[in-house]
Scaffold this motif. Structure first.
Motif, short mmCIF file in Angstrom:
data_model
loop_
_atom_site.label_atom_id
_atom_site.label_comp_id
_atom_site.label_asym_id
_atom_site.label_seq_id
_atom_site.Cartn_x
_atom_site.Cartn_y
_atom_site.Cartn_z
N GLY A 171 0.80 -1.22 0.00
CA GLY A 171 0.00 0.00 0.00
C GLY A 171 0.83 1.26 0.00
N LEU A 172 2.04 1.19 -0.53
CA LEU A 172 2.91 2.36 -0.53
C LEU A 172 2.37 3.45 -1.45
N PHE A 173 2.70 4.69 -1.11
CA PHE A 173 2.22 5.86 -1.84
C PHE A 173 2.86 5.92 -3.22
N LEU A 174 2.07 6.29 -4.23
CA LEU A 174 2.57 6.45 -5.59
C LEU A 174 2.42 7.92 -6.00
N PRO A 175 3.48 8.70 -5.94
CA PRO A 175 3.37 10.14 -6.22
C PRO A 175 2.81 10.44 -7.61
N ASN A 176 3.20 9.65 -8.62
CA ASN A 176 2.73 9.94 -9.98
C ASN A 176 1.22 9.76 -10.10
N ARG A 177 0.67 8.74 -9.44
CA ARG A 177 -0.79 8.54 -9.48
C ARG A 177 -1.51 9.64 -8.68
N ALA A 178 -0.94 10.03 -7.55
CA ALA A 178 -1.55 11.09 -6.75
C ALA A 178 -1.57 12.41 -7.51
N GLU A 179 -0.51 12.69 -8.24
CA GLU A 179 -0.44 13.90 -9.04
C GLU A 179 -1.52 13.90 -10.12
N THR A 180 -1.74 12.74 -10.76
CA THR A 180 -2.78 12.64 -11.78
C THR A 180 -4.16 12.88 -11.17
N LEU A 181 -4.39 12.35 -9.97
CA LEU A 181 -5.67 12.56 -9.30
C LEU A 181 -5.91 14.05 -9.01
N ARG A 182 -4.87 14.77 -8.66
CA ARG A 182 -5.00 16.20 -8.39
C ARG A 182 -5.25 16.99 -9.68
N ARG A 183 -4.67 16.53 -10.76
CA ARG A 183 -4.66 17.30 -12.01
C ARG A 183 -5.91 17.09 -12.86
N LEU A 184 -6.46 15.88 -12.88
CA LEU A 184 -7.56 15.57 -13.78
C LEU A 184 -8.91 15.58 -13.06
N ASP A 185 -9.96 15.81 -13.84
CA ASP A 185 -11.31 15.74 -13.28
C ASP A 185 -11.63 14.30 -12.89
N TRP A 186 -12.41 14.18 -11.84
CA TRP A 186 -12.81 12.85 -11.33
C TRP A 186 -13.85 12.24 -12.25
N VAL A 187 -13.64 10.98 -12.63
CA VAL A 187 -14.62 10.24 -13.43
C VAL A 187 -15.54 9.49 -12.48
N PRO A 188 -16.86 9.69 -12.54
CA PRO A 188 -17.76 8.95 -11.63
C PRO A 188 -17.47 7.45 -11.70
N LEU A 189 -17.39 6.81 -10.54
CA LEU A 189 -16.99 5.41 -10.50
C LEU A 189 -18.00 4.50 -11.21
N LYS A 190 -19.28 4.87 -11.21
CA LYS A 190 -20.25 4.02 -11.90
C LYS A 190 -19.99 4.00 -13.40
N GLU A 191 -19.30 5.02 -13.91
CA GLU A 191 -18.91 5.04 -15.32
C GLU A 191 -17.55 4.38 -15.52
N LEU A 192 -16.60 4.70 -14.64
CA LEU A 192 -15.26 4.12 -14.75
C LEU A 192 -15.29 2.60 -14.58
N MET A 193 -16.14 2.13 -13.66
CA MET A 193 -16.16 0.72 -13.33
C MET A 193 -17.08 -0.10 -14.23
N ASN A 194 -17.85 0.59 -15.07
CA ASN A 194 -18.75 -0.11 -16.00
C ASN A 194 -18.76 0.62 -17.34
N PRO A 195 -17.59 0.72 -18.00
CA PRO A 195 -17.54 1.45 -19.28
C PRO A 195 -18.31 0.70 -20.36
N ILE A 196 -18.97 1.45 -21.22
CA ILE A 196 -19.72 0.87 -22.33
C ILE A 196 -18.86 0.95 -23.57
N PRO A 197 -18.44 -0.21 -24.14
CA PRO A 197 -17.58 -0.18 -25.32
C PRO A 197 -18.16 0.70 -26.43
#
Length: 522
Positions: A171-197
Motif C-alpha cells: 500500500g505504498l504511496f505512488l506520487p505519480n498517481r496522486a499527481e494525476t488525481l489532483r490534475r484531472l477531473d474525477w470520473v464517476p466510478l459508476k462510469e469508470l467501473m462499468n464502461p460501455i464499449p
C-alpha cells in the motif's frame, strides 16, 4: 504489437553490449545479465519473493512446474534498454511484452535518478512488478476483469517493497498517481467501473489513477476487502460489470467515500511479515562464448525486428553464428532470423543442419515445416501428400516439446492459411498455446476468430473480453497516429487487423444479440 513501455525523456545513444553473460533459472524466471553472477542471483531472488507474496495475497495455487517461464534481460542502464528496441522511442526505462517467443522483459540494473538530488525518479523494480502482476493475473485468473481493477491492482501490488527480513510493505504511496488525481477531473466510478464499449469517453489514465486509489481504499479495511472479494466473485460467476457493482452497495455513496479518501494527506500502508518466505532453488551459470553471443540476438528477436531491417539483421546473425554452426541453439536462431528476412532457402539450410545433427530435432522439424508451408501457400498447392508430410513434422515437434506455443500455432495455421477450418486437433493445440501464453494478443485474437468461424459466439466473447476490456476506447485521432507509426516502423510478424479488440467485441456482442453492429467511429 502491444508492448508495455515506461518512457522517460532524454537523448538515447546506442551502447555496445558486453560479451560475457550469465544466466539464472528459478521456478518462474530465466534471467540474463552482463553484470556479475552474484548480482543476477540477488535480482532473481527478489523477483521470486515478490511472486510468492503475490500468490499468497491472492490465494492462487502455486504450480510445481511453470511450462513457459518469463525471460528477464538485465542491462547496465537505460541507454542499453532503449537501444534494444527496433525503433526510436525517445527514452525508455524498461519494457515488457509477450510474443510467440514467450513473455519477456528488458530492464536496467540501475534506477533513473535525479541528477541534482540523487533521488530515484523511476524505479525499474516497481515497473517490472506492475507488469508481473498483469502476467500473474492472466495466468492464474483469466477472467474479464475491468480495466480499473486490472490497472489499479497492478499499481497497488507493483509498489510492494520486501525488506531483507521478509517484511512486505504493502500500500505504498505512488506520487505519480496522486499527481494525476489532483490534475484531472474525477470520473464517476459508476462510469469508470462499468464502461460501455464505444460509448464511454474519459481519459484512459483514469483507469490507472482512480483504479489505484479505489483498490487502495478497498484494501485499507476488512470491510473493503470483503466488498472487493464479493465483487470479484460476482464477475467470475458471470455477472456483468454493472450488476457486480451491487457488491459496493450505493454506488454514489461509494464514489463519495473513495473520492474523499483520495484527498487525504496520508494514506495507510502496512508491513506484513512472511517468516517462511524463500525464493526457492536458483541456478546460476556463466554462459559459454556461443551462448553469450546469442543472448543479445534472442532479446532483439523478442523485442521485434523491423521489416525494413530484417535483411540486415539476418546478415548480422549469420556473422555472429558462423563460428558456432555445430551448436543447435546457434542453428535454431539462424534459421529463425533467415525466415524473418524472407530468406527461405537459407532458413531451410539451417533447419537441415539441425536435422543432420539430430534427425529428431524439434526445431529442425519446425523450421523445415514452416518454410515448406510458406512454399505450399505461395504455390496454392493442393498436393495433400505434401501437406500431410509437412504436418507430420509439426506433430513430431509438438510431441517432443508439447509446451512450445509456436509449434501449436504453426500446426493450426497449416489449415487456416489455406482457408480451411482446422480440425478439432488443431483447434485444441491452439487453445493450449493460449493457455501457455495468455498475454500474447495476436494468439488470443486468432482463437477468437476460430470460435466465431465455428459459430461459438459466446466463447469468442469470453475469450476476447480480458483483452478488450483491459484497453481504453481509442479516439479516431489516436488510431490514425498509431497506424501511422505502425506503417513507419512495421515489424516482422505484425498482422493487419481490420478492427481493434474493442471494435471486435462490439461487433460480436451485436452478433450474439441479433443486432446490427454500430458503424466504426459511432
Amino acid at each position: 504489437m502491444f508492448r508495455i513501455l515506461l518512457v522517460v525523456f532524454g537523448l538515447i545513444l546506442p551502447v555496445a553490449a558486453q560479451a560475457q553473460w550469465s544466466r539464472a533459472e528459478s521456478t518462474n524466471f530465466i534471467a540474463y545479465s552482463n553484470g556479475t553472477p552474484e548480482d543476477l542471483k540477488e535480482r532473481v531472488e527478489a523477483l521470486e519473493k515478490f511472486g510468492r507474496v503475490l500468490q499468497t495475497m491472492t490465494g492462487a495455487r502455486r504450480l510445481k512446474e511453470v511450462p513457459v517461464k518469463i525471460k528477464v534481460y538485465f542491462l547496465p542502464s537505460q541507454l542499453e534498454v532503449a537501444d534494444s528496441l527496433p525503433y526510436p522511442a525517445g527514452g525508455v526505462l524498461g519494457y515488457y511484452n509477450t510474443t510467440m517467443r514467450g513473455p519477456f522483459t528488458v530492464m536496467p540494473r540501475q534506477d533513473l535518478k535525479d541528477s541534482a538530488t540523487g533521488r530515484t525518479q523511476f524505479s525499474a523494480v516497481t515497473v517490472l512488478q506492475h507488469e508481473l502482476t498483469h502476467h500473474f493475473m492472466f495466468q492464474y485468473f483469466p477472467a474479464a476483469y475491468p480495466a480499473w481493477y486490472v490497472e489499479g491492482f497492478a499499481d497497488y501490488i507493483g509498489a510492494i517493497e520486501i525488506t531483507d527480513d521478509n517484511i512486505a510493505k504493502v500500500g505504498l504511496f505512488l506520487p505519480n498517481r496522486a499527481e494525476t488525481l489532483r490534475r484531472l477531473d474525477w470520473v464517476p466510478l459508476k462510469e469508470l467501473m462499468n464502461p460501455i464499449p464505444g460509448k464511454s469517453k474519459f481519459p484512459g489514465i483514469a483507469f490507472y489513477s482512480q483504479g489505484w486509489i479505489t483498490v487502495h481504499y478497498l484494501y485499507s479495511t476488512d470491510a473493503g476487502r470483503t466488498k472487493l472479494k464479493d465483487y470479484l466473485r460476482r464477475i467470475n460467476a458471470g455477472q456483468s460489470f454493472g450488476d457486480a457493482l451491487a457488491a459496493f452497495g450505493d454506488i454514489d455513496a461509494f464514489d463519495r467515500e473513495v473520492r474523499a479518501y483520495s484527498k487525504l494527506n496520508r494514506i495507510p500502508a502496512e508491513g506484513v511479515h512472511y517468516p517462511q518466505l524463500t525464493a526457492g532453488p536458483i541456478t546460476v551459470e556463466k554462459l559459454s562464448p556461443a551462448a553469450s553471443a546469442l543472448v543479445n540476438i534472442e532479446m532483439r528477436m523478442s523485442a521485434g525486428v523491423l521489416v525494413s531491417g530484417a535483411k540486415t539483421f539476418a546478415n548480422r546473425v549469420r556473422n555472429v553464428t558462423r563460428p558456432y554452426l555445430s551448436n543447435p541453439d546457434a542453428l535454431r536462431v539462424l534459421a529463425d532470423a533467415e525466415r524473418m528476412a524472407g530468406n527461405r532457402a537459407e532458413s531451410l539450410a539451417a533447419a537441415d543442419r539441425l536435422l543432420t545433427l539430430d534427425p529428431a530435432s524439434p526445431w529442425g522439424n519446425y523450421f523445415r515445416s514452416v518454410n515448406e508451408i510458406d512454399a505450399l501457400i505461395t504455390a496454392q498447392s493442393t498436393d495433400e501428400t505434401a501437406w500431410d508430410a509437412t504436418r507430420a513434422r509439426l506433430r513430431a515437434a509438438m510431441k517432443a516439446l508439447p509446451n512450445e506455443p509456436r509449434f501449436a500455432r504453426a500446426f493450426y495455421e497449416s489449415y487456416s492459411r489455406r482457408g480451411v477450418l482446422p480440425p478439432a486437433s488443431a483447434q485444441n493445440a491452439l487453445a493450449h498455446a493460449l493457455d501457455l501464453i495468455p498475454r500474447e494478443n495476436s494468439l488470443r485474437l486468432l482463437v477468437v476468430k476460430d470460435y466465431e468461424a465455428r459459430g461459438m459466439i459466446q466463447d469468442a466473447i469470453d475469450t476476447l473480453a480480458p483483452l478488450a476490456y483491459g484497453l481504453e476506447d481509442e479516439s479516431e485521432k489516436a488510431k490514425r497516429q498509431r497506424e501511422k507509426f505502425r506503417g513507419q516502423y512495421r515489424e516482422v510478424d505484425d498482422e493487419d487487423d481490420a478492427e481493434t479488440p474493442r471494435e471486435m467485441l462490439v461487433r460480436l456482442l451485436a452478433k450474439r444479440d441479433g443486432k446490427a453492429a454500430p458503424a466504426a467511429g459511432n
